[in-house]
Design a protein around this motif. Sequence first.
Motif, PDB file in Angstrom:
ATOM      1  N   ILE A   1       0.844  -1.206   0.000  1.00 39.80           N
ATOM      2  CA  ILE A   1       0.000   0.000   0.000  1.00 39.80           C
ATOM      3  C   ILE A   1       0.877   1.254   0.000  1.00 39.80           C
ATOM      4  CG2 ILE A   1      -1.581   1.377   1.396  1.00 39.80           C
ATOM      5  CD1 ILE A   1      -3.176  -0.799   0.366  1.00 39.80           C
ATOM      6  N   ILE A   2       1.877   1.270   0.859  1.00 34.84           N
ATOM      7  CA  ILE A   2       2.745   2.457   0.971  1.00 34.84           C
ATOM      8  C   ILE A   2       3.449   2.687  -0.367  1.00 34.84           C
ATOM      9  CG2 ILE A   2       4.779   3.405   2.114  1.00 34.84           C
ATOM     10  CD1 ILE A   2       2.934   3.177   4.267  1.00 34.84           C
ATOM     11  N   ASN A   3       3.974   1.619  -0.944  1.00 31.12           N
ATOM     12  CA  ASN A   3       4.693   1.729  -2.206  1.00 31.12           C
ATOM     13  C   ASN A   3       3.807   2.337  -3.295  1.00 31.12           C
ATOM     14  OD1 ASN A   3       7.428   0.746  -3.245  1.00 31.12           O
ATOM     15  ND2 ASN A   3       6.042   0.040  -4.843  1.00 31.12           N
ATOM     16  N   ASP A   4       2.610   1.794  -3.389  1.00 36.40           N
ATOM     17  CA  ASP A   4       1.662   2.262  -4.393  1.00 36.40           C
ATOM     18  C   ASP A   4       1.272   3.727  -4.160  1.00 36.40           C
ATOM     19  OD1 ASP A   4      -1.444   1.210  -5.730  1.00 36.40           O
ATOM     20  OD2 ASP A   4       0.575   1.007  -6.616  1.00 36.40           O
ATOM     21  N   THR A   5       1.022   4.064  -2.921  1.00 38.85           N
ATOM     22  CA  THR A   5       0.603   5.436  -2.586  1.00 38.85           C
ATOM     23  C   THR A   5       1.716   6.421  -2.907  1.00 38.85           C
ATOM     24  OG1 THR A   5      -0.740   4.557  -0.774  1.00 38.85           O
ATOM     25  CG2 THR A   5      -0.301   6.914  -0.738  1.00 38.85           C
ATOM     26  N   LEU A   6       2.930   6.063  -2.555  1.00 41.46           N
ATOM     27  CA  LEU A   6       4.048   6.985  -2.793  1.00 41.46           C
ATOM     28  C   LEU A   6       4.260   7.197  -4.299  1.00 41.46           C
ATOM     29  CD1 LEU A   6       6.609   5.753  -0.090  1.00 41.46           C
ATOM     30  CD2 LEU A   6       5.212   7.814  -0.030  1.00 41.46           C
ATOM     31  N   ILE A   7       4.062   6.146  -5.090  1.00 43.00           N
ATOM     32  CA  ILE A   7       4.305   6.274  -6.525  1.00 43.00           C
ATOM     33  C   ILE A   7       3.109   6.914  -7.230  1.00 43.00           C
ATOM     34  CG2 ILE A   7       4.625   4.953  -8.671  1.00 43.00           C
ATOM     35  CD1 ILE A   7       6.234   2.935  -6.972  1.00 43.00           C
ATOM     36  N   GLU A   8       1.912   6.405  -6.967  1.00 46.07           N
ATOM     37  CA  GLU A   8       0.742   6.875  -7.714  1.00 46.07           C
ATOM     38  C   GLU A   8       0.227   8.215  -7.208  1.00 46.07           C
ATOM     39  OE1 GLU A   8       1.128   4.195 -10.356  1.00 46.07           O
ATOM     40  OE2 GLU A   8      -0.507   5.660 -10.465  1.00 46.07           O
ATOM     41  N   ASP A   9       0.126   8.367  -5.897  1.00 48.93           N
ATOM     42  CA  ASP A   9      -0.453   9.605  -5.370  1.00 48.93           C
ATOM     43  C   ASP A   9       0.585  10.724  -5.325  1.00 48.93           C
ATOM     44  OD1 ASP A   9      -2.882   8.284  -2.930  1.00 48.93           O
ATOM     45  OD2 ASP A   9      -2.522   7.870  -5.036  1.00 48.93           O
TER      46      ASP A   9
ATOM     47  N   VAL B   1      -7.318  -0.019  -1.479  1.00 50.77           N
ATOM     48  CA  VAL B   1      -7.646  -0.784  -0.268  1.00 50.77           C
ATOM     49  C   VAL B   1      -8.480  -2.010  -0.641  1.00 50.77           C
ATOM     50  CG1 VAL B   1      -9.168  -0.656   1.769  1.00 50.77           C
ATOM     51  CG2 VAL B   1      -7.405   1.065   1.432  1.00 50.77           C
ATOM     52  N   LEU B   2      -9.393  -1.828  -1.576  1.00 46.68           N
ATOM     53  CA  LEU B   2     -10.258  -2.944  -1.972  1.00 46.68           C
ATOM     54  C   LEU B   2      -9.445  -4.056  -2.629  1.00 46.68           C
ATOM     55  CD1 LEU B   2     -13.391  -1.055  -3.392  1.00 46.68           C
ATOM     56  CD2 LEU B   2     -13.317  -2.494  -1.358  1.00 46.68           C
ATOM     57  N   VAL B   3      -8.597  -3.646  -3.570  1.00 46.45           N
ATOM     58  CA  VAL B   3      -7.862  -4.651  -4.351  1.00 46.45           C
ATOM     59  C   VAL B   3      -6.759  -5.314  -3.515  1.00 46.45           C
ATOM     60  CG1 VAL B   3      -6.291  -4.925  -6.306  1.00 46.45           C
ATOM     61  CG2 VAL B   3      -8.356  -3.562  -6.555  1.00 46.45           C
TER      62      VAL B   3
END
Lengths: 468, 363
Positions: free
Chosen positions: B171-179, B245-247
Amino acid sequence: MSASKFPYWYLNQETKMEDSLSPTVRDKLVLDRINFLLHPDRKDTEYGMDVFEKEELGRKERMAFTIMKIGASLDPRLSAWLIEFEGDLFEKDFRSLKWRQKIPILNDLFPPERGSPTWMTFDELKLALHDPDLDEKLSLKEEEYQTIQSRNTIYGSSQVKDILGHNKLIALDFRHAPEILKNRKAVLHKGWLITKLSRFIVTIKHRFENTINQSLNSYADRLENQPNPVMKKIAQDVNDLLQSKIEFKRSKIELDSVHLEGSLDENMGILPPCLEDLLLRVNEVGYIGHWERLQLGIFLKKIGMDIKTQLEFWYNKAVDNVNMTFDDFLSKAGYVIRHIYGLEGGKVDYEMPACNTIQAKMYCTFRHLGIEHINNRVVKKLKEASGGKSDEYKKLLARRIIDASIKSLPNIACGLHLELMTGEKRDKINHPMAYLRLAGLRSGKITINPVDEEQQKPKNINGEIADE
Amino acid sequence: MSKKELTEKLDSLENIDEIDNMDTENKKYKDQSEEEVQLQSDLQKFYKNHFDVKHLWRVIDRSTFQTREFGFNRLNGGFTRNKSFLEPEHLHEYLYTFPIIGAYIGSLYKNRLKPKDRYNKAVTIHNAEWWGRELIFDLDLDDYNPVRTCKCVGKDVCEDCWGLMQEAADIINDTLIEDFGFKKLEWVYTGGRGYHCWVLDKHTFSLNQEQRTALVDYMQYIHDPKGLQKVDKLGKYDDQMRNRVLVKLARKMILTETQKFLIENAGFTSTRYKNAKKVLEKSQLVRDIKDIIPKGKEGIFYEAVLKHHYPRIDHKVTIDIRRLIRMPGSIHIRSKNVSQYISNPTTFNPINDAINMYDILDS
């Protein structure tokens, strides 16, 4: 984003200052500006003016603004007042601009960094990210029209074209809108906060206020470190004029001077944490910054230190007094201290600033100290703490202080600190003298001086006691 | 290292503070137990022969070395910080000269940090001008104790509870890259029970405390994780996070948690639970996951997902601009594991993949 001219009232633009301004003209400019800040009505002011007259009006406003900054830079309360009132006026004026007129101001307040933009429209962002379907992906849609609620209830609301751009979707670099980021009040995508312009207006206002703050700090540094006698005189005169004309918000708590029993060292335990830290720093390293010196200087006066003792205090403690005789010191740094006691300039009796001014301009333990240092400080204080029924409760208070600091709630953290150290419960502390009063009364270490009622009554801009 | 060798080191050190401390070390040398003496020797062997300072350049810029703060925990219980080194070799020498049980990297300052000497005051983090530091996130299994459902107690780790770390990192990885749009992330296994994520994009280096706080607040949905565990609701601007969060979390929760758990905590009925499992075993689509959420109980559902599976980030580590962080490549003294760079935190598992100091020394 094409560059175009600023509106005439925008203060952050170059101004040709008069080579020499007589004190009368200067004071009139300042008084006119104060009056306008207190009762802003541009429509009334610019009624019937052509473009050239408006440009001239703008030039005078900028001159007045510059002069007021020079004077206000000497006093944190004046600085805070100026920032607040100019900020409010800016917000009002900015909101009423058409979208195209807003663009140059946005470019000015959010300039590119290292060649990369820090703001753009949503359409520009889609191009920059090579993602034409971004609005669908992020479920964002720009409304061309805005709903206006009619004053006449028969007609209800109507749709008008959004010429002011308040519904325009704007993308702002996340670093420049921490409040919006932390409260998740916009979509965040690839480092860009995206939402309607209307939601960014407070952020834009804060950015403008920061430019004023930086300018004030710059003047304060110049006046202290490279004092040009002419500039210093102007600063003092304008400062005195502002002090006499501006009505500050007064706290409901009686903020009289308090008399401390015993020496400072004996009373460290009841001092507000910010002042305790400043005292320790002066003792340890012999130097604190300009605004912090003012903060501590006013505080020492308010706890009953007379001017002679305070002059000696600074002379003995401060490292930049090395190789300076006491007489030299009296003529240089001593000037500021005499000013605090109302013995120089306009003879103003400086009040202790409230916590919001201290947080904005000076030093607040729970706002400015790093989290780890707050943690270490609180852990150390646990040993001296007399508040709380048990060790477990004290540890809980300590944790809550750290949490409040992390959440940027310094007033609450200070209230909890008071409870930890003395057992006195307060939701928030809004003034360091309030902290001292509450802590001191608990420990029996202070007495309160009676209030001069006449002095406490609010006064209008002409210095007369205002009607109730 | 023998007492004689330790004493000879006195001349090679430039740091008066260190010399004073070295004298103290000598005095304490003879009071150590056999076990401590052996550990000291092992640590010194490891740092001398198997630690390469160049590995630090993966997280810090070589040009920032000289005015970087370092901190150390020593075997005799002493903790020291406010240290800078002129050359990387000096840092290396320090590590194998003293019995170091913890090595840490701090922030960058304008000047080298120095102890006081006859002519100058000490230059410490309190009076040196701060110049920046990398953006770092800390995930620790300690924060998950209230929600771990495996049989682990205390400092134990198993595949189940480590799964929480893997999810959190995802989650952290995705958030840092995408958001946030960050491009350079370096994940480090701390050697204990967690991860550090170093964000190395240049523009994050000078983020101030307010900006770092806002960043963490954006990402943090669980407050007071060891106490009240208050969970934020996913708001109207949180669609990206909701889908994430869902996926990444909700689907796995439904497939792995027990029926009892989902009924008690997530608003499911036994019928809905069975249908949900059937659907999600075949699908990872957001719309299918959304369809199986109990109607009218979305709030309870999301709260359960976030509370039991969402990352619990240590605020203080990210916000504190003067924080000391465990040095990659150093030894975590409790586990004796090496704090190591990892390529994929969502698949790394310390039970199988951690490198232990003794594995290296024995080989």
